[in-house]
Design an enzyme around this catalytic site. Structure first.
Site, PDB file in Angstrom:
ATOM      1  CB  CYS A  51      -0.957   0.540   1.040  1.00 43.02           C
ATOM      2  SG  CYS A  51      -1.955  -1.288   1.377  1.00 43.02           S
ATOM      3  CE1 TYR A  70       0.299  -6.919   7.640  1.00 43.53           C
ATOM      4  CE2 TYR A  70       2.845  -6.759   6.521  1.00 43.53           C
ATOM      5  CZ  TYR A  70       1.235  -7.231   7.205  1.00 43.53           C
ATOM      6  OH  TYR A  70       1.586  -8.369   7.455  1.00 43.53           O
ATOM      7  CG  ASN A 116       3.626  -0.450   3.369  1.00 45.02           C
ATOM      8  OD1 ASN A 116       3.852  -0.612   2.414  1.00 45.02           O
ATOM      9  ND2 ASN A 116       2.523  -0.489   3.785  1.00 45.02           N
ATOM     10  NE  ARG A 163       5.445  -0.278  -2.329  1.00 46.79           N
ATOM     11  CZ  ARG A 163       4.883  -0.460  -0.919  1.00 46.79           C
ATOM     12  NH1 ARG A 163       4.114   0.960  -0.882  1.00 46.79           N
ATOM     13  NH2 ARG A 163       4.958  -1.047   0.114  1.00 46.79           N
TER      14      ARG A 163
END
Length: 333
Positions: free
Chosen positions: A4, A85, A179, A232
């Site tokens: 995510c 998460y 995360n 990310r």
């Protein structure tokens, strides 16, 4: 595991959108759930703890017998929320604190959307009203390690991370979250990428030779391209910082969707230790101003929308909007 990426994006007309990818090894995009006001909702597994919803909300999730488990969504006050998460860092209480409501980690989004209108109210809820308790989800058989991002109509974000040192709340973030590690680590890591920019390298002279950059995009050389949370985060932050500012809600959804393309994971590219594919099940985009929930899925990339219209808000019971995951192709001939 759940991956995510999430980010807040604001438009010139004051539109505010919270966008996120949901990365998991099983399909998570099955139903958009509408939860009305005045519903009795159980807040923690295995305990007699509940609340009555004060605000209606919609979001992707699962309808359980004792209330919804919501992954992300928006309520009628324009508060948006998403859970991501947080392995190796999330820590919860074993028992609830005195005069507080016990809430299981995966029921936090439902609780906040049902009870809070602003970031300030979200902060107060975590500081004085609730305890996140270590109670396993009976379907998964485990307690999921999670952290959370919220955005209200102001367009500002609030990041909440439950750690072994207590609840950490960040209200001056850059509005990007992935995360583990924790948020301060990610923000500090941005300092390793100060040279990344949208401009092209200038021609230089080396050893009597004129050297020119190859084609376009040289300014972004060194931008990490892997699918780890740290990379990310950098890509999402870079794109959010430099993307052309959108003018309105539709342009904001479009801009956010194009940013999330850079962090979306195709099936087969990230495999777990059990050899399962961790992929981007869906992407969602939540508008604070119109209380609309937009989403696209791995199997159907068309963006769809459910809004908290007056008609929907007048409905007294739960409603489920099933998600169709077959690709929707527009035939032009």
């Amino acid at each position: 595991m759940i991956g995510c990426t999430s980010l807040v994006l604001n438009a010139s007309d004051k539109t505010s959108v919270l966008a996120r990818t949901m990365d998991f090894t099983i399909e998570m995009a099955e139903n958009v759930i509408y939860t009305p006001k005045e519903k009795k909702i159980t807040s923690s597994y295995g305990e007699d703890s509940f609340y009555i919803s004060k605000l209606a909300f919609i979001g992707m999730g699962m309808q359980m017998p004792d209330g919804p488990v919501t992954f992300d969504g928006v309520n009628q006050a324009g508060l948006t929320a998403a859970t991501l998460y947080f392995p190796g860092y999330a820590s919860y209480k074993k028992v609830k604190e005195e005069n507080r409501l016990a809430v299981s980690p995966d029921k936090i989004i439902s609780f906040v959307l049902a009870n809070c209108e602003t970031n300030q109210e979200v902060r107060r809820a975590f500081e004085t009203d609730i305890t996140i308790v270590d109670r396993p989800n009976p379907v998964l058989g485990l307690t999921t390690p999670l952290h959370y991002i919220f955005m209200d109509k102001s367009g500002n974000s609030l990041i909440v991370e439950p750690t072994e040192n207590g609840i950490k709340i960040y209200d001056h973030s850059i509005g990007v979250m992935t995360n583990s590690p924790d948020y301060p680590w990610h923000e500090n890591n941005l300092r390793n990428y100060l040279s990344i920019n949208p401009h092209q390298y200038q021609t230089v002279n080396w050893l009597g030779k004129t050297l020119q950059p190859f084609s376009q995009g040289s300014g972004s050389f060194g931008l990490p391209g892997d699918y780890t949370p740290t990379s990310r985060f950098i890509r999402a932050a870079f794109l959010k910082n430099f993307i052309e500012k959108p003018k309105d809600e539709i342009q904001t959804i479009n801009a956010a969707a194009n940013i999330l393309k850079s962090v979306s994971i195709p099936k087969g590219i990230v495999l777990t230790q059990e050899n399962k594919s961790d992929y981007t099940c869906y992407s969602s985009y939540m508008s604070a101003q119109t209380q609309s929930y937009y989403f696209a899925t791995y199997g159907n990339q068309r963006i769809r929308k459910v809004s908290l219209t007056e008609k929907l808000l007048s409905h007294p019971d739960y409603l489920s909007f099933p998600v169709k995951n077959n690709e929707d192709i527009l035939n032009l001939n």
